[in-house]
Design an enzyme around this catalytic site. Structure first.
Site, PDB file in Angstrom:
ATOM      1  CG  ASN A   1      11.476   1.909 -12.731  1.00 51.94           C
ATOM      2  OD1 ASN A   1      11.316   1.738 -14.005  1.00 51.94           O
ATOM      3  ND2 ASN A   1      11.668   3.229 -12.122  1.00 51.94           N
TER       4      ASN A   1
ATOM      5  CB  ALA B   1      -0.843  -0.110   1.285  1.00 50.29           C
ATOM      6  N   GLY B   2       1.814   1.268  -0.784  1.00 46.35           N
ATOM      7  CA  GLY B   2       2.740   2.212  -0.934  1.00 46.35           C
ATOM      8  C   GLY B   2       2.120   3.267  -2.405  1.00 46.35           C
TER       9      GLY B   2
ATOM     10  CG  ASN C   1      16.746   4.668 -14.079  1.00 48.32           C
ATOM     11  OD1 ASN C   1      17.881   4.682 -13.388  1.00 48.32           O
ATOM     12  ND2 ASN C   1      15.592   4.624 -13.187  1.00 48.32           N
TER      13      ASN C   1
ATOM     14  CG  ASN D   1      15.840  14.846 -13.689  1.00 51.71           C
ATOM     15  OD1 ASN D   1      16.496  14.288 -12.910  1.00 51.71           O
ATOM     16  ND2 ASN D   1      14.684  14.290 -14.063  1.00 51.71           N
TER      17      ASN D   1
ATOM     18  CE  LYS E   1       9.786   4.337 -16.227  1.00 51.11           C
ATOM     19  NZ  LYS E   1       8.874   3.617 -15.129  1.00 51.11           N
TER      20      LYS E   1
ATOM     21  N   GLY F   1       0.843   1.314  -5.359  1.00 48.18           N
ATOM     22  CA  GLY F   1      -0.454   0.131  -4.766  1.00 48.18           C
ATOM     23  C   GLY F   1      -1.456   0.957  -4.387  1.00 48.18           C
TER      24      GLY F   1
HETATM   25  P1  NAP Z   1       6.629   2.433  -2.259  1.00 53.22           P
HETATM   26  O1  NAP Z   1       5.873   3.761  -2.127  1.00 53.22           O
HETATM   27  O2  NAP Z   1       7.963   2.310  -1.341  1.00 53.22           O
HETATM   28  O3  NAP Z   1       5.670   1.186  -1.708  1.00 53.22           O
HETATM   29  C1  NAP Z   1       6.010  -0.254  -1.772  1.00 53.22           C
HETATM   30  C2  NAP Z   1       5.277  -0.626  -0.769  1.00 53.22           C
HETATM   31  O4  NAP Z   1       5.347  -2.340  -0.680  1.00 53.22           O
HETATM   32  C3  NAP Z   1       5.212  -0.179   0.644  1.00 53.22           C
HETATM   33  O5  NAP Z   1       4.170   0.099   1.203  1.00 53.22           O
HETATM   34  C4  NAP Z   1       5.691  -1.552   1.408  1.00 53.22           C
HETATM   35  O6  NAP Z   1       5.406  -1.827   2.582  1.00 53.22           O
HETATM   36  C5  NAP Z   1       5.271  -2.657   0.463  1.00 53.22           C
HETATM   37  N1  NAP Z   1       5.973  -4.011   0.860  1.00 53.22           N
HETATM   38  C6  NAP Z   1       7.164  -4.310   0.394  1.00 53.22           C
HETATM   39  N2  NAP Z   1       7.435  -5.611   0.804  1.00 53.22           N
HETATM   40  C7  NAP Z   1       6.290  -5.950   1.171  1.00 53.22           C
HETATM   41  C8  NAP Z   1       5.737  -7.234   1.724  1.00 53.22           C
HETATM   42  N3  NAP Z   1       6.274  -8.477   1.786  1.00 53.22           N
HETATM   43  N4  NAP Z   1       4.358  -7.526   1.934  1.00 53.22           N
HETATM   44  C9  NAP Z   1       3.711  -6.460   1.975  1.00 53.22           C
HETATM   45  N5  NAP Z   1       3.914  -5.035   1.566  1.00 53.22           N
HETATM   46  C10 NAP Z   1       5.177  -5.187   1.151  1.00 53.22           C
HETATM   47  O7  NAP Z   1       7.203   2.121  -3.598  1.00 53.22           O
HETATM   48  P2  NAP Z   1       6.446   2.734  -5.042  1.00 53.22           P
HETATM   49  O8  NAP Z   1       6.939   4.111  -5.255  1.00 53.22           O
HETATM   50  O9  NAP Z   1       5.267   2.463  -5.152  1.00 53.22           O
HETATM   51  O10 NAP Z   1       7.311   1.733  -5.994  1.00 53.22           O
HETATM   52  C11 NAP Z   1       6.711   0.456  -6.505  1.00 53.22           C
HETATM   53  C12 NAP Z   1       7.626  -0.038  -7.834  1.00 53.22           C
HETATM   54  O11 NAP Z   1       6.990   0.894  -8.779  1.00 53.22           O
HETATM   55  C13 NAP Z   1       8.959   0.328  -7.934  1.00 53.22           C
HETATM   56  O12 NAP Z   1       9.674  -0.651  -8.705  1.00 53.22           O
HETATM   57  C14 NAP Z   1       8.916   1.728  -8.370  1.00 53.22           C
HETATM   58  O13 NAP Z   1      10.378   2.113  -9.075  1.00 53.22           O
HETATM   59  C15 NAP Z   1       7.923   1.715  -9.571  1.00 53.22           C
HETATM   60  N6  NAP Z   1       7.499   2.716 -10.099  1.00 53.22           N
HETATM   61  C16 NAP Z   1       7.108   3.911  -9.006  1.00 53.22           C
HETATM   62  C17 NAP Z   1       6.562   5.156  -9.722  1.00 53.22           C
HETATM   63  C18 NAP Z   1       6.060   6.161  -8.697  1.00 53.22           C
HETATM   64  O14 NAP Z   1       5.789   7.322  -9.072  1.00 53.22           O
HETATM   65  N7  NAP Z   1       5.948   5.980  -7.235  1.00 53.22           N
HETATM   66  C19 NAP Z   1       6.387   5.372 -10.881  1.00 53.22           C
HETATM   67  C20 NAP Z   1       6.731   4.207 -11.765  1.00 53.22           C
HETATM   68  C21 NAP Z   1       7.252   3.002 -11.341  1.00 53.22           C
HETATM   69  P3  NAP Z   1       5.533  -0.751   3.996  1.00 53.22           P
HETATM   70  O15 NAP Z   1       4.727   0.270   3.775  1.00 53.22           O
HETATM   71  O16 NAP Z   1       5.050  -1.642   5.114  1.00 53.22           O
HETATM   72  O17 NAP Z   1       7.202  -0.539   3.798  1.00 53.22           O
END
Ligand code: NAP
Length: 302
Positions: free
Chosen positions: A102, A7-8, A185, A199, A181, A11
């Protein structure tokens, strides 16, 4: 049912849009402590155009026994395989896993952890960040490409995404998109960390950027992704200009003392070069410098 692990930022972005379209969604949180904090927050909040909206999406822990047919994996690349291993016994026959990570490398790790499932890869230009626990800002509208290198047939649930307003396309060459991508990066993010800059400030280092683009193009050709190498340097310059005021995601991670996804980005590119016995001196030097920079800040190299 959409089971969403994590739920980051992403998610929450996916869970809230699917839930408000009336689709059944179940969040999977790390453990009972996280589930307890989530229950106290009372649900997810998505902030769009400055407007917060609250969504009380149901949640569970990985040890719940409900079978999983469709899993959206929304954790970081370095957590993906472990997270899926924890859920392996819950995956129903014919289960599908949608991977939002990513970079490259985590997709293969997940496929090894859940050989019985169909893995669908995603590459997205959407942007979101966590403002607080379970509160996410939808910062950049974009597009998501989905694809499965082993099965070009699109899944039936793409209609759910349409219904939820998640703009997407089914890609017949998702690996090429992920490689492109990754190359963008590698040409931008590590330099922003080493020069500690936004950037746009990379416009002051044109020779360094050009050398990296040339080596990355060579790597893409060698790895069989020539389409992903086309006009790479022009595209890198375009992205640098279009996002001039932004700090890259890797820069933000390092500044905030968070683990980076380096092993699935520059690390993956350098490993691929080595596998093909390609000598790419600028890329390899960049990798070493970045690893030193991370080590000096107590951050992991993987
Ligand atoms: P994030 O905000 O750090 O969220 C990741 C979530 O995964 C956290 O809530 C974490 O929980 C949870 N998690 C990790 N291990 C787990 C487990 N075993 N069971 C349950 N939950 C678990 O990351 P994000 O920014 O969404 O990025 C996710 C992926 O998408 C990455 O690879 C990133 O590069 C890619 N991405 C992100 C964006 C963006 O704008 N954010 C854009 C494109 C691509 P906790 O909260 O408990 O730590």
């Amino acid at each position: 049912m959409w089971h969403i692990l994590g739920a980051g930022s992403l998610g929450t972005l996916w869970a809230t849009r699917l839930a408000r379209a009336g689709l059944p969604v179940e969040l999977i949180l790390r453990d009972s402590a996280r589930l307890h904090s989530y229950q106290q927050a009372g649900g997810l909040t998505l902030i769009e155009h400055g407007q917060p909206q609250h969504y009380p999406v149901p949640a569970q822990t990985p040890d719940h026994r409900q079978p999983i047919q469709r899993l959206l994996l929304a954790c970081k690349a370095y957590d993906a395989a472990n997270a899926v291993s924890q859920l392996a016994s819950r995956l129903a026959p014919g289960a599908e896993i949608l991977l939002l990570q990513n970079g490259l490398g985590s997709q293969d790790e997940v496929a090894r952890a859940a050989p019985q499932a169909r893995c669908i890869f995603a590459s997205s230009t959407e942007g979101a960040f966590r403002q607080a626990d379970f509160q996410v800002v939808f910062a950049g509208h974009g597009h998501t490409w989905l694809g499965d290198p082993q099965n070009l047939q699109p899944p039936s649930w793409l209609a759910d995404l349409q219904h939820a307003g998640i703009i997407h396309d089914w890609s017949l060459d998702i690996l090429s998109r992920l490689w492109r991508k990754l190359a963008l990066n590698c040409a931008i993010n590590p330099l922003t960390v080493l020069h500690d800059c936004r950037n746009g400030e990379l416009q002051a280092h044109p020779a360094q950027v050009a050398c990296l683009c040339s080596e990355l193009s060579e790597l893409l050709h060698t790895c069989g992704h020539s389409a992903a190498a086309e006009n790479l340097h022009d595209d890198v310059q375009r992205v640098i200009q279009a996002t001039a005021a932004n700090y890259s995601s890797m820069h933000q991670d390092v500044r905030q003392g968070r683990r980076t996804e380096i092993a699935y980005l520059l690390g993956y590119a350098c490993d691929a070069a080595q596998r093909h016995q390609l000598v790419l001196p600028h890329l390899q030097a960049l990798h070493s410098q970045l690893l030193e920079h991370l080590a000096a800040r107590g951050l992991p190299s993987h």
